[in-house]
Design a protein around this motif. Sequence first.
Motif, short mmCIF file in Angstrom:
data_model
loop_
_atom_site.label_atom_id
_atom_site.label_comp_id
_atom_site.label_asym_id
_atom_site.label_seq_id
_atom_site.Cartn_x
_atom_site.Cartn_y
_atom_site.Cartn_z
N GLY A 9 0.82 -1.22 0.00
CA GLY A 9 0.00 0.00 0.00
C GLY A 9 0.84 1.26 0.00
O GLY A 9 1.58 1.51 0.94
N ALA A 10 0.72 2.04 -1.08
CA ALA A 10 1.41 3.33 -1.15
C ALA A 10 0.41 4.47 -0.96
O ALA A 10 0.39 5.45 -1.69
CB ALA A 10 2.15 3.47 -2.48
N GLY A 11 -0.44 4.30 0.06
CA GLY A 11 -1.23 5.43 0.56
C GLY A 11 -0.38 6.11 1.62
O GLY A 11 0.78 5.72 1.87
N ALA A 39 -0.99 7.36 -3.52
CA ALA A 39 -2.19 8.08 -3.04
C ALA A 39 -3.38 7.95 -3.99
O ALA A 39 -4.19 8.86 -4.12
CB ALA A 39 -1.87 9.56 -2.82
N ALA A 40 -3.50 6.80 -4.66
CA ALA A 40 -4.56 6.66 -5.68
C ALA A 40 -5.95 6.49 -5.07
O ALA A 40 -6.94 6.72 -5.76
CB ALA A 40 -4.24 5.48 -6.59
N HIS A 41 -6.04 6.06 -3.82
CA HIS A 41 -7.37 5.82 -3.25
C HIS A 41 -7.69 6.79 -2.12
O HIS A 41 -7.73 7.99 -2.36
CB HIS A 41 -7.53 4.33 -2.92
N ASN A 46 -10.01 12.79 -0.27
CA ASN A 46 -10.58 13.09 1.05
C ASN A 46 -10.76 14.59 1.24
O ASN A 46 -10.59 15.37 0.30
CB ASN A 46 -9.73 12.46 2.16
N SER A 47 -11.11 14.99 2.45
CA SER A 47 -11.45 16.41 2.69
C SER A 47 -10.21 17.28 2.91
O SER A 47 -10.33 18.50 2.98
CB SER A 47 -12.37 16.54 3.91
N GLY A 48 -9.05 16.67 3.07
CA GLY A 48 -7.81 17.45 3.23
C GLY A 48 -7.71 18.17 4.56
O GLY A 48 -6.96 19.14 4.69
C1 LIG Z 1 -14.29 10.88 1.64
C2 LIG Z 1 -13.18 10.82 2.65
C3 LIG Z 1 -12.87 11.95 3.42
C4 LIG Z 1 -11.83 11.87 4.36
N1 LIG Z 1 -11.42 13.01 5.00
C5 LIG Z 1 -10.30 12.97 5.79
C6 LIG Z 1 -9.76 14.16 6.36
O1 LIG Z 1 -10.23 15.27 6.09
N2 LIG Z 1 -8.71 14.05 7.20
C7 LIG Z 1 -8.15 12.84 7.52
O2 LIG Z 1 -7.21 12.79 8.32
N3 LIG Z 1 -8.61 11.69 6.96
C8 LIG Z 1 -9.66 11.75 6.10
N4 LIG Z 1 -10.11 10.61 5.49
C9 LIG Z 1 -9.47 9.33 5.81
C10 LIG Z 1 -8.12 9.18 5.12
O3 LIG Z 1 -8.18 9.54 3.76
C11 LIG Z 1 -7.67 7.73 5.27
O4 LIG Z 1 -7.80 7.37 6.62
C12 LIG Z 1 -6.21 7.53 4.85
O5 LIG Z 1 -5.98 8.09 3.58
C13 LIG Z 1 -5.88 6.05 4.86
O6 LIG Z 1 -4.63 5.89 4.23
P1 LIG Z 1 -4.16 4.44 3.80
O7 LIG Z 1 -2.76 4.57 3.33
O8 LIG Z 1 -4.45 3.50 4.92
O9 LIG Z 1 -5.16 4.00 2.64
P2 LIG Z 1 -5.18 4.31 1.01
O10 LIG Z 1 -4.80 5.71 0.79
O11 LIG Z 1 -6.49 3.86 0.58
O12 LIG Z 1 -4.01 3.40 0.50
C14 LIG Z 1 -4.12 1.99 0.41
C15 LIG Z 1 -3.29 1.56 -0.79
O13 LIG Z 1 -3.24 0.13 -0.84
C16 LIG Z 1 -3.20 -0.25 -2.21
N5 LIG Z 1 -3.60 -1.66 -2.32
C17 LIG Z 1 -4.77 -2.23 -1.98
N6 LIG Z 1 -4.75 -3.54 -2.28
C18 LIG Z 1 -3.55 -3.81 -2.83
C19 LIG Z 1 -2.93 -4.99 -3.37
N7 LIG Z 1 -3.57 -6.18 -3.39
N8 LIG Z 1 -1.67 -4.90 -3.86
C20 LIG Z 1 -1.01 -3.72 -3.86
N9 LIG Z 1 -1.55 -2.58 -3.38
C21 LIG Z 1 -2.80 -2.62 -2.88
C22 LIG Z 1 -4.16 0.72 -2.87
O14 LIG Z 1 -3.92 0.83 -4.27
C23 LIG Z 1 -3.90 2.01 -2.12
O15 LIG Z 1 -2.98 2.85 -2.79
C24 LIG Z 1 -11.14 10.65 4.54
C25 LIG Z 1 -11.44 9.53 3.75
C26 LIG Z 1 -12.43 9.62 2.78
C27 LIG Z 1 -12.69 8.45 1.89
#
Ligand SMILES: Cc1cc2nc3c(=O)[nH]c(=O)nc-3n(C[C@H](O)[C@H](O)[C@H](O)COP(=O)(O)OP(=O)(O)OC[C@H]3O[C@@H](n4cnc5c(N)ncnc54)[C@H](O)[C@@H]3O)c2cc1C
Length: 396
Positions: A9-11, A39-41, A46-48
Amino acid sequence: MTEKIGVVGAGIVGLAVARELARTRGAEVTVLDKEHRVAAHQTGHNSGVVHAGIYYPPGSLKATLCREGVAMLRTYCAEHGLPYDEVGKLVVAAGGEERARLAALAERARANGVPGLAELDALGLREIEPYAVGVAALHSPHTAITDFPAVARRLAKDVAELGGSVRLAHPVRAIRERAGRVEVLAAKRIFAFDRLVVCAGLGTDAVARMAGRPGEVRIVPFRGEYYALTGSAKGLVKGLIYPVPDPRYPFLGVHLTRHVDGEVMVGPNAVLALAYEGYSWWDVRDATKILTWPGTRRMAAQHWRTGVKEVYGSLVKHAFLTAARRYVPALTPADLERAHGGVRAQAVGRDGRLVDDFVVDVDERVVLVRNAPSPAATSSLAIARHIAGVVPAPSG
Ligand SMILES: Cc1cc2nc3c(=O)[nH]c(=O)nc-3n(C[C@H](O)[C@H](O)[C@H](O)COP(=O)(O)OP(=O)(O)OC[C@H]3O[C@@H](n4cnc5c(N)ncnc54)[C@H](O)[C@@H]3O)c2cc1C
């Protein structure tokens, strides 16, 4: 020998974890993501908002890591020239019946150590947001906005500078443990790691199954749709205007948020999606998986009234406008146009409970982030420090 750690995961969470493990343990890290950009998902949709820690039960991981994360993110943005603007937030009680909940929220925010809080009356709130109305408000002047995808891109650069790599277009397809190592199949290659950390957001359940750890909670996707304010209507909102949230849900309710690029968004709602990456109504490709999880059905049975309201709000622009006009009555239908939404990865228990706190599941070789919804972007650097502390040290 240098310890090798894989991160799925490159979030913002995965990249922060990779950077922390490279920085503090000297590990050689490899981040694998299925998409062609970081940061593709969730991180890019999000709301930033850099949350100040108002909402979360004191002592929870969300409360602790949010407060720590804000301080770390503020410093990080300053060091790297990334946007960070303390525009401030108003949580507005629209009617007298919301006063008690607003007071409870203020108490919780103080217990969490949120700085600079002020409780305002109807006139006081207009001094902060001249076009907002309500009977009372809680003002958090240090709540900020940032550009989370830009933060994620900078974290990816740090990973590379620390000798690690971020491999995009590498969907993880299989995982097995063999001879004390974790082998990961991605893009027709097998990577062998000493430890694996899974930060896969909406893909968590699929990767957990590959690792033989399906778990007791599952990800249920909730789409969050937005409208953007057009033209001069952007001038009606200076910072962030939020409703008093319904304490039964982890979602904050439709709010008005200024973004670092000057756009002002209205949203997000929370509609059950029928695909993990279900950015539109028409995407139903995971309906069977999502609807056959007993937790989804129990959750739907408990919250169907809210669900129906959210679906209505999603289909009917006027319902969205009505929600926004409770706080900014000057808005008209012409001021709102549909914008891109995001999908939240929200863990739900078998009993239908929406899991409130962050959940990190640790075993000797594989660490799984099971629940990292909002405010995980705000908290990402602190979550990374927390995870680096629980990833078992190399044996021998
Ligand atoms: C509508 C909305 C509004 C929000 N507003 C806020 C806000 O204002 N402030 C705040 O702090 N948070 C907010 N959030 C929450 C915040 O965006 C998330 O909590 C945070 O981005 C999570 O990061 P992550 O890296 O865990 O997930 P993600 O950014 O979803 O990254 C997960 C990554 O895993 C990868 N992945 C999945 N499966 C596989 C696989 N099998 N193989 C390889 N790669 C894979 C995906 O491609 C993706 O890039 C909001 C979320 C949403 C949806």
